[in-house]
Design a protein around this motif. Structure first.
Motif, PDB file in Angstrom:
ATOM      1  N   CYS A  14       0.839  -1.211   0.000  1.00 51.18           N
ATOM      2  CA  CYS A  14       0.000   0.000   0.000  1.00 51.18           C
ATOM      3  C   CYS A  14       0.869   1.253   0.000  1.00 51.18           C
ATOM      4  N   HIS A  18       1.017   3.912  -3.063  1.00 57.27           N
ATOM      5  CA  HIS A  18       0.743   5.322  -2.764  1.00 57.27           C
ATOM      6  C   HIS A  18       1.856   6.213  -3.307  1.00 57.27           C
ATOM      7  N   ARG A  19       3.089   5.833  -3.016  1.00 55.61           N
ATOM      8  CA  ARG A  19       4.212   6.672  -3.424  1.00 55.61           C
ATOM      9  C   ARG A  19       4.373   6.689  -4.945  1.00 55.61           C
ATOM     10  N   PHE A 197      -2.769   4.659   3.362  1.00 55.40           N
ATOM     11  CA  PHE A 197      -2.061   4.955   2.112  1.00 55.40           C
ATOM     12  C   PHE A 197      -2.877   4.626   0.871  1.00 55.40           C
ATOM     13  N   PHE A 198      -3.995   3.991   1.081  1.00 59.88           N
ATOM     14  CA  PHE A 198      -4.756   3.521  -0.069  1.00 59.88           C
ATOM     15  C   PHE A 198      -6.149   4.124  -0.025  1.00 59.88           C
ATOM     16  N   SER A 202      -5.624   8.248  -3.369  1.00 58.47           N
ATOM     17  CA  SER A 202      -4.689   7.267  -3.874  1.00 58.47           C
ATOM     18  C   SER A 202      -5.409   6.130  -4.601  1.00 58.47           C
TER      19      SER A 202
END
Ligand SMILES: Cc1cc2nc3c(=O)[nH]c(=O)nc-3n(C[C@H](O)[C@H](O)[C@H](O)COP(=O)(O)OP(=O)(O)OC[C@H]3O[C@@H](n4cnc5c(N)ncnc54)[C@H](O)[C@@H]3O)c2cc1C
Length: 319
Positions: A14, A18-19, A197-198, A202
């Motif tokens: 995740c 994201h990154r 992060f998801f 994103s």
């Protein structure tokens, strides 16, 4: 057409998705063998005791343990969006600074504590602290307990009375001492890496047609260029990604380490015949992660306290 295929939508997957997808020109396919993370059992912290060995766990077992009368123990690993961060105990704890420095000394570029600390801070939104060790404004919410049991308070008080120094921040200057952990929670619910992060923006950046929850085993049929047997040990056949999954920059990022360890063992047993083909895999295959794996055991103890009969009759009884 995808630039990156990430195998496993767990903690690492995740974050990577994201990154990488922060760059709008980059298309990322994130594959997850488990199902959705919509169960309230995942998000309600008080339910965490039901998660290991449950529906969102791969239900691995250790090999027979020599020093435990050859018993085999459960070895939980998350199998859902968020991976193990969706079934873990939510304690926000980083590694020891000296360990990061040691890894850097061994030749791992970028792994010294000085180098990883800014990344921890960038990820973090700490509700209590913003200082040398902690960040605000990142996607990973870190909170204090909303409820502390009086027995927990007494336990920490007793530790201090016994001479152990209080530590209000186990991710700060020192990890030694006693106190209360901070948690990856937000407003009283679990804040897994999938939540962190998801989340919305994103998720939208990850191709909407991408089969985010399909087992990787289906990918070869759909056109991604590696053999399904690469991860067959850990995946089941599942839905075919709509439109296939051709890869532009040819990068496969395995973010399912336990599956990799199994694969490494299979490969070494089979002379490496099952290697994936046609994709550049970021990372290296080494026996180290398998050999050095040392999970920590987690034991619960239950004490039943009864009133002594003499105390019940009004005498000076003991518990
Ligand atoms: C019960 C428990 C309690 C824990 N408590 C804490 C804690 O309190 N604090 C803490 O810091 N850490 C804790 N941990 C450890 C922490 O959660 C893990 O170290 C971390 O989540 C591992 O991240 P990862 O990305 O390496 O793997 P994971 O998060 O496990 O992700 C791997 C993902 O890959 C998927 N996958 C596997 N094989 C395939 C395949 N073939 N195809 C597609 N997908 C696949 C899996 O389903 C999973 O979603 C705990 C772990 C457990 C199990």
């Amino acid at each position: 057409m995808y630039d990156y295929v990430i195998v496993g939508a767990g903690s690492a997957g995740c974050v990577l998705a994201h990154r990488l997808s922060a760059d709008p020109s980059v298309r990322v396919l994130l594959l997850e063998a488990g199902g959705p993370d919509s169960s309230p059992f995942i998000h309600t912290p008080a339910m965490m005791g039901f998660l290991p060995d449950g529906a969102f766990d791969w239900r691995y077992r250790t090999v027979p343990q020599l020093h435990c009368n050859m018993r085999r123990f459960p070895w939980p690993r998350g199998r859902t969006l968020g991976g193990s961060s969706s079934i873990n105990y939510m304690i926000y704890i980083r590694g020891h600074a000296a360990d990061y420095d040691h890894w850097a000394e061994l030749g791992n570029k970028g792994w010294s504590y000085r180098e990883v600390l800014p990344l921890f801070k960038k990820s973090e939104h700490n509700e209590r602290m913003e200082d040398r060790y902690h960040g605000r404004g990142g996607p990973l919410n870190v909170a204090d307990h909303r409820f502390r049991h009086p027995l927990s308070e007494m336990f920490v008080d007793a530790a201090q009375a016994a001479g152990i120094s209080p530590n209000p921040d186990f991710n700060g200057a020192t990890q030694e001492g006693c106190g209360f952990y901070q948690l990856t929670q937000k407003d009283g619910v679990r804040w897994s890496t999938a939540s962190a992060f998801f989340a919305r923006p994103s998720r939208a950046r990850i191709s909407p047609s991408s089969p985010m929850r399909s087992p990787v085993g289906s990918a070869s049929r759909a056109g991604a260029r590696w053999e399904s047997s690469t991860f067959a040990a850990a995946s089941r056949p599942g839905p075919t990604p709509p439109g296939g999954a051709p890869v532009r920059r040819q990068h496969q990022l395995p973010a399912a380490p336990h599956a990799l360890r199994r694969r490494a063992r299979r490969a070494s047993a089979g002379g490496g015949r099952r290697r994936g083909r046609g994709l550049a895999r970021s990372g290296s295959e080494s026996p180290g992660p398998s050999r050095d794996l040392s999970p920590h055991r987690d034991h619960g103890a239950r004490l039943t306290l009864r009133r002594h009969p003499r105390a019940a009759r009004g005498g000076a009884g003991r518990v």
